[in-house]
Design a protein around this motif. Sequence first.
Motif, PDB file in Angstrom:
ATOM      1  N   LEU A 165      -9.979   1.724  -5.054  1.00  0.00           N
ATOM      2  CA  LEU A 165      -8.519   1.791  -5.088  1.00  0.00           C
ATOM      3  C   LEU A 165      -8.022   1.644  -6.514  1.00  0.00           C
TER       4      LEU A 165
ATOM      5  N   LYS B  71      -4.995   6.852   1.714  1.00  0.00           N
ATOM      6  CA  LYS B  71      -6.426   6.585   1.584  1.00  0.00           C
ATOM      7  C   LYS B  71      -6.908   5.682   2.715  1.00  0.00           C
ATOM      8  N   VAL B  72      -6.113   4.662   2.976  1.00  0.00           N
ATOM      9  CA  VAL B  72      -6.475   3.745   4.060  1.00  0.00           C
ATOM     10  C   VAL B  72      -6.511   4.501   5.380  1.00  0.00           C
TER      11      VAL B  72
ATOM     12  N   GLN C 214      -4.429  -6.963  -2.506  1.00  0.00           N
ATOM     13  CA  GLN C 214      -4.674  -6.462  -3.862  1.00  0.00           C
ATOM     14  C   GLN C 214      -3.465  -5.694  -4.353  1.00  0.00           C
ATOM     15  N   ALA C 215      -2.943  -4.835  -3.479  1.00  0.00           N
ATOM     16  CA  ALA C 215      -1.791  -4.014  -3.854  1.00  0.00           C
ATOM     17  C   ALA C 215      -0.587  -4.902  -4.156  1.00  0.00           C
TER      18      ALA C 215
ATOM     19  N   MET D  81     -14.540   2.650  -0.931  1.00  0.00           N
ATOM     20  CA  MET D  81     -13.216   3.179  -1.282  1.00  0.00           C
ATOM     21  C   MET D  81     -12.735   2.502  -2.564  1.00  0.00           C
TER      22      MET D  81
ATOM     23  N   GLU E 147      -3.369  11.578  -4.462  1.00  0.00           N
ATOM     24  CA  GLU E 147      -4.684  10.967  -4.605  1.00  0.00           C
ATOM     25  C   GLU E 147      -4.913  10.569  -6.050  1.00  0.00           C
TER      26      GLU E 147
ATOM     27  N   GLU F 174      -1.210   4.129  -1.910  1.00  0.00           N
ATOM     28  CA  GLU F 174      -2.595   4.077  -1.462  1.00  0.00           C
ATOM     29  C   GLU F 174      -2.743   4.188   0.052  1.00  0.00           C
TER      30      GLU F 174
ATOM     31  N   LEU G 229       0.843  -1.199   0.000  1.00  0.00           N
ATOM     32  CA  LEU G 229       0.000   0.000   0.000  1.00  0.00           C
ATOM     33  C   LEU G 229       0.875   1.245   0.000  1.00  0.00           C
TER      34      LEU G 229
ATOM     35  N   TYR H 186      -7.038  -5.055   1.003  1.00  0.00           N
ATOM     36  CA  TYR H 186      -6.422  -3.964   0.247  1.00  0.00           C
ATOM     37  C   TYR H 186      -4.935  -4.216   0.040  1.00  0.00           C
TER      38      TYR H 186
ATOM     39  N   TRP I   9      -4.517   1.082  -8.819  1.00  0.00           N
ATOM     40  CA  TRP I   9      -3.154   0.618  -8.624  1.00  0.00           C
ATOM     41  C   TRP I   9      -2.190   1.200  -9.631  1.00  0.00           C
TER      42      TRP I   9
END
Lengths: 353, 174
Positions: free
Chosen positions: B3, A193-194, A253-254, B1, B25, A190, A185, A250, B5
């Motif tokens: 996401l 965001k988390v 996924q990352a 949310m 962002e 990301e 992440l 998450y 990548w």
Amino acid sequence: MTLGRIMTNAGEWLRGAGPRSDVVLSSRVRLARNLAGFPFVSRSSRRQREEILERCRDQIMNGQLAENVLWVGLVECPQVDCQLLVERHLISRQHARANDLARAVAVDTNETFSIMVNEEDHLRIAVLRSGVQLAEAFEQVNRIDNIIEKKLDYAFSKRFGYLTACPTNVGTGMRVSVMLHLPALKLTGEIDKVRRAARDIHLAVRGLFGEGSEAHGDLYQISNQTTLGRSEQEILSEFEHTVVPQIIAYEQQARQALLQQRSVQLDDKIWRAWAILTQARMLGSEEVLTLLSHLRLGVNLGRIQTVDIQTINELFLLSQPAHLQKINGSAMEGAARRQGRAELIRRRLGAAD
Amino acid sequence: MALVWGARAVKKLCDKCNHPATVHEVEIVKGQKIEKHLCDDHAREEGIAVGEDYKPINELLTNFVKMHSGSAPAHDLVCDNCGMGFSEFRENSLLGCPQCYIAFEAPLSPLLERAQDNGTHHIGKVPQRCGIGERRQEQLLRMRNRLAEAVKSEDFELAARLRDDISQFEGVVE
């Protein structure tokens, strides 16, 4: 029985064996409690502090909480040992600060629990488990709480629940947290965001190492903020069944995205980390945390097999200043410390010459 | 949310000035990928909170208490047991004794509600043994308080008597 003995073990929470330990290093549940009929710590007289300490000590040491419980008075404890306890997350920085006010910590030698006496509250009972084991951690901390409560009366009100010095803890007095390793992440950008999403549902996010917003080694601690108006079970269940699985998903996924889209860059990071850690002659603590983080990601993704997770988990801890000095047997500053750190890491990674 | 990548972890400059961007962002609007890279100041301008998110809880609460409790009243509310004033609590966000929860109930309740996500009453574990009643907790607190005073003023005769009273009081099972 001295601190030396616990130092040589990794401690239960760093075993790296619990459920979902690829992302979740450990789970922690702590309860804040105060004795009835005494002022809170910051407003207690010296004599009262000593009396509180004695009462807690009797009950903790005679309560058969574990096979071996170590009691450490922090007034007489050398600073490097206090620091060692901080690095192992057995006491807070605040509790380690040098002063002559009666305070202590009790830890079981497997480091599954620690009980701080006279920190911000009279008692801070914490249980640590590796991986996601929140229900198990709560069960143990609850059992310890029940044993202590057999002889000691707690400050409790029907309306506010367990009364604590800071109203952010009042009610259940329970803080649940998980320590997460979120390198992917971070690499994909990301993580902020988390952090924001977590904050929106009243969770606190902090770096495990480093102060303020810094999260060296991509290690994060997420904990509940609300302690009043929700039961222990509700808080635990939200954490275990909603928050933690979501963050794990998450991160996974990352990780997959990195593998599929940028595997060369990923491997480059992992093998550079390995190269530096096994070859460097001087290493700073922040640098080491970053490199260990990449190496850990590599092991979890099966990209590198030359080292196991437990060794990496241990190195996160052993490369910290107080641990290095304890292992070395004497104080080390600046260059000597960086040299000692590099040497320790080479040795542990089987690369010493 | 949602996401997205593949955002790269290279040092970028703020979209609006030449300072290094600290907030990144990525949004998808109508299938269009929009990346935002902003410095702290411009992120704040855009309504994205930065920095203050990560302060320790105590500091947050202190600011929170200061923000929401208005200016200090001319006559500071004081806990009649431990002598702590509400203004002192506002400074360090620590209460002096369990009795403070009652002494400061009026100004504390709205603060608690906000800090505790609208929680106002305890739900959850109660001491198994049911401990000692709230009246007795208060009595004990007051006796200990008098004892501390007696010790401080070196009235050892009174102190000894109070100590006996306390052990007797504690020995009585409700």
